[in-house]
Write a protein that holds these residues in place. Structure first.
Motif, PDB file in Angstrom:
ATOM      1  N   THR A  98       0.458  -0.991  -0.336  1.00  0.00           N
ATOM      2  CA  THR A  98      -0.503   0.445   0.139  1.00  0.00           C
ATOM      3  C   THR A  98       0.889   1.300  -0.141  1.00  0.00           C
ATOM      4  O   THR A  98       0.889   2.014  -0.813  1.00  0.00           O
ATOM      5  N   ALA A  99       1.977   0.936   1.090  1.00  0.00           N
ATOM      6  CA  ALA A  99       2.987   2.440   1.279  1.00  0.00           C
ATOM      7  C   ALA A  99       3.328   2.677  -0.327  1.00  0.00           C
ATOM      8  O   ALA A  99       3.526   4.123  -0.762  1.00  0.00           O
ATOM      9  N   THR A 112       2.031   3.789   5.768  1.00  0.00           N
ATOM     10  CA  THR A 112       1.182   4.172   4.281  1.00  0.00           C
ATOM     11  C   THR A 112       1.523   4.969   3.306  1.00  0.00           C
ATOM     12  O   THR A 112       1.403   5.308   2.122  1.00  0.00           O
TER      13      THR A 112
END
Ligand SMILES: Cc1c2[nH]c(c1CCC(=O)O)Cc1[nH]c(c(CCC(=O)O)c1C)Cc1[nH]c(c(CCC(=O)O)c1C)Cc1[nH]c(c(C)c1CCC(=O)O)C2
Length: 350
Positions: free
Chosen positions: A231-232, A265
């Protein structure tokens, strides 16, 4: 008569995402276009089936607009599905009525390498971008348009198992038994998601949300490596291209790991499910930025005093910082449309 011009910064969802504490939280609802609405069921019948609806820009735009017309939500979410990306990558996808999605599976290096190159996904996903374009023209000017995709881990759980699973066991098994294929699949999905969300933004999405519905089944280092990091990576790539487009991350079931998720994130907003208490969220998550959530969707079935009290409690608990009101997960088909109106009325009078 002169039409009042609303600047994007006047949209309440965008203001909350920019970190503003508003007197009344803006509101939208996961799965707000869905089977609990008679007008959705009618349009879906016209389309034939769920996937035909997703790939029909006029009808997909129509069902996206239905809950906006009926309720005046502050945001519209593109009508599509997180499983369109696997299909665009070459997986077979179909939906079994009453059961859910089915896909061809990816468990070996050969199956992984048979997926299409990322540059080809837009051939399949073109109608989705067209839906976004129609919506950006047709939505009321105060309504924010949210695009979305699934997070790599969640999408991988469906691609590996070939269906929804209660415990994501096949994905966990591949992670243990063939880490190279597992990580290779996450990489393909990560890159595909960056390309997919970029096109949604190009077509007019003002915010994007990353749904990690099964994040809660990962723990420890796996949670960091397979939920947080992909996600990051998506957020970082999008921020580089579109620094002004806010991102909402939804690591459902993260529990105590919701604390610190803004920083981990890079997302502007963390959506929380109803497994965590709003007072806890205020103290440990909202201190870092905007939060979205988290009324249990069962209240949309049961309604009454319980719905009112719980909605007010959540609004009060999160009133000290940026908050977008939402459910903790999608509204279910057995919900009563009247309860949605009651929730909105309660939030707007809170
Ligand atoms: C895991 C997941 C999927 N899809 C999605 C997720 C992540 C969020 C979550 O955890 O709920 C995301 C999704 N799916 C859909 C949207 C549209 C936008 C919205 O209104 O929120 C979004 C954002 C439409 C849909 N996606 C689906 C429907 C129901 C299909 C129908 O009309 O029969 C809708 C409105 C089908 C779907 N799609 C998926 C499943 C497991 C199912 C079957 C379960 C079910 O029937 O509810 C995969």
């Amino acid at each position: 008569m002169k039409k009042e011009v609303i600047m994007p910064s006047d949209k309440t969802i965008l203001r909350a995402l920019a970190g503003e504490t508003l007197p009344t939280p803006p509101i939208w609802m996961m799965r707000q276009a869905g089977r609990y609405l008679p007008e959705y069921r009618e349009t879906r019948a016209k389309a034939g089936d769920f996937l035909s609806l997703c790939y029909n820009p006029e009808l997909a735009a129509e069902v996206t607009l239905q809950p906006i017309r009926r309720y005046g939500f502050d945001a519209a979410i593109l009508f599509a599905d997180i499983l369109l990306l696997p299909q665009a990558l070459g997986a077979d996808l179909w939906f079994v009525t009453g059961e859910g999605p089915r896909l061809s599976t990816i468990k070996s290096a050969d199956e992984l390498s048979a997926l299409k190159p990322i540059s080809d996904i837009h051939d399949t996903l073109g109608p989705v971008y067209e839906t976004v374009k129609i919506l950006s023209e047709e939505l009321p000017q105060e309504t924010t348009l949210i695009g979305f995709a699934g997070a790599p881990w969640t999408v991988a759980t469906y691609m590996i198992a070939g269906r929804g699973t209660p415990d994501q066991a096949p994905a966990h098994a591949l992670k243990e038994e063939n880490q190279a294929v597992f990580e290779g699949l996450l990489k393909v999905i990560t890159e595909g998601t960056i390309a997919y969300l970029s096109r949604q933004i190009d077509a007019g999405a003002e915010v994007v949300k990353i749904f990690d519905s099964w994040a809660g089944s990962l723990s420890g280092a796996d949670f960091v490596n397979y939920a947080v990091k992909p996600t990051a990576e998506i957020v970082k790539a999008l921020k580089k291209r579109y620094p002004d487009v806010p991102v909402i991350a939804f690591p459902r079931g993260a529990g105590e790991s919701y604390a610190g998720m803004h920083a981990a994130t890079g997302a502007d907003c963390i959506a929380v499910d109803d497994g965590v208490d709003a007072a806890w969220v205020a103290k440990y998550v909202q201190k870092d930025g905007c939060v979205q959530g988290n009324l249990a969707s069962s209240h949309m079935v049961t309604g009454g005093r319980g719905l009112i009290d719980e909605t007010q409690r959540i609004c009060d608990a999160l009133s000290g910082g940026p908050h977008i009101f939402n459910l903790g997960h999608g509204i279910t088909p057995d919900a009563d449309p009247k309860n949605v109106a009651l929730m909105i009325e309660t939030v707007r009078n809170s």
